[in-house]
Design a protein around this motif. Sequence first.
Motif, PDB file in Angstrom:
ATOM      1  N   LEU A  11      19.297  -3.393  18.415  1.00 48.34           N
ATOM      2  CA  LEU A  11      18.289  -4.319  18.922  1.00 48.34           C
ATOM      3  C   LEU A  11      18.914  -5.675  19.234  1.00 48.34           C
ATOM      4  N   ASP A  12      19.846  -6.095  18.405  1.00 46.73           N
ATOM      5  CA  ASP A  12      20.547  -7.348  18.656  1.00 46.73           C
ATOM      6  C   ASP A  12      21.384  -7.246  19.921  1.00 46.73           C
ATOM      7  N   GLU A  46      19.031  -2.294  13.772  1.00 52.31           N
ATOM      8  CA  GLU A  46      19.019  -3.744  13.921  1.00 52.31           C
ATOM      9  C   GLU A  46      20.193  -4.208  14.782  1.00 52.31           C
ATOM     10  N   LYS A  89       9.953  -1.239  18.245  1.00 53.90           N
ATOM     11  CA  LYS A  89      10.819  -2.365  18.596  1.00 53.90           C
ATOM     12  C   LYS A  89      11.638  -2.153  19.859  1.00 53.90           C
ATOM     13  N   GLU A  94      19.108  -7.519  22.812  1.00 50.84           N
ATOM     14  CA  GLU A  94      18.639  -8.898  22.965  1.00 50.84           C
ATOM     15  C   GLU A  94      19.703  -9.761  23.629  1.00 50.84           C
ATOM     16  N   GLN A  95      20.953  -9.547  23.256  1.00 53.94           N
ATOM     17  CA  GLN A  95      22.044 -10.293  23.883  1.00 53.94           C
ATOM     18  C   GLN A  95      22.143  -9.970  25.364  1.00 53.94           C
ATOM     19  N   ALA A 137      19.672  -9.070  27.269  1.00 58.81           N
ATOM     20  CA  ALA A 137      18.542  -9.726  27.931  1.00 58.81           C
ATOM     21  C   ALA A 137      18.819 -11.210  28.136  1.00 58.81           C
ATOM     22  N   GLU A 138      19.434 -11.851  27.133  1.00 57.15           N
ATOM     23  CA  GLU A 138      19.767 -13.269  27.248  1.00 57.15           C
ATOM     24  C   GLU A 138      20.804 -13.501  28.343  1.00 57.15           C
ATOM     25  N   ASP A 140      13.838 -13.454  29.162  1.00 60.51           N
ATOM     26  CA  ASP A 140      12.922 -12.319  29.132  1.00 60.51           C
ATOM     27  C   ASP A 140      13.017 -11.526  30.431  1.00 60.51           C
ATOM     28  N   TYR A 141      13.150 -10.240  30.289  1.00 58.45           N
ATOM     29  CA  TYR A 141      13.317  -9.385  31.453  1.00 58.45           C
ATOM     30  C   TYR A 141      11.979  -8.826  31.896  1.00 58.45           C
TER      31      TYR A 141
END
Length: 204
Positions: free
Chosen positions: A68-69, A65, A134, A72-73, A75-76, A81-82
């Motif tokens: 994945l976080d 987790e 995921k 995600e950071q 990607a942001e 969204d990439y």
Amino acid sequence: MAESKAPDSTRRSEKSRRAIYAAALSLVGEAGYAKTTIEGIAARAGVGKQTIYRWWPSKAAVLLEAFLDLAEQAAEAADGDYEIPDTGDLAADLKGVLRATVDELNDQGFEAPLRALAAEGIVDARIGAQYVEKLLEPQAALYVRRLRAAQESGAVRDDIDPRTAMELLTGPLVHRWLLRTLPLTHAYADALVDYALNGLAPRH
């Protein structure tokens, strides 16, 4: 007399969760996955061990987790969204994304937790399934979409399976990274794209 507000449990939980993510990632990077423990993560995050067990069943689940976080950071930070760019030059687009993957795999902040998750996923079927669902599948979908667009534009044959083509591009990269046999470089990423798109047989 002003009425005092009760502590915001949602905010407190999110702060603790973030601290646990950071602790798990840093400990795996410093000491390795085998020496990282729930107790160690809790101590570094400044939370009780039971807090972690209330949210996650194992250190592998915590690490998954947290990673994945982290992804995600990233990607942001890249404006949401990439997607693999479609400039009309398939080779250049694929080389760009594979070079970025090389940089990520060589980044110690990503490498240590990613190696730990890859290894744990082999022995823990549940973690392995979550790792694929995921993390790996969303990345594979990026390639599949770009290759399908290339089919529509005539840059790739209609009878090519995009999923298999994706594996030709990414499989050797991951293989070299896992075995640490040779350096992972941009030149190697470029060669993979050239070999995959142009084939190995002599040109006539």
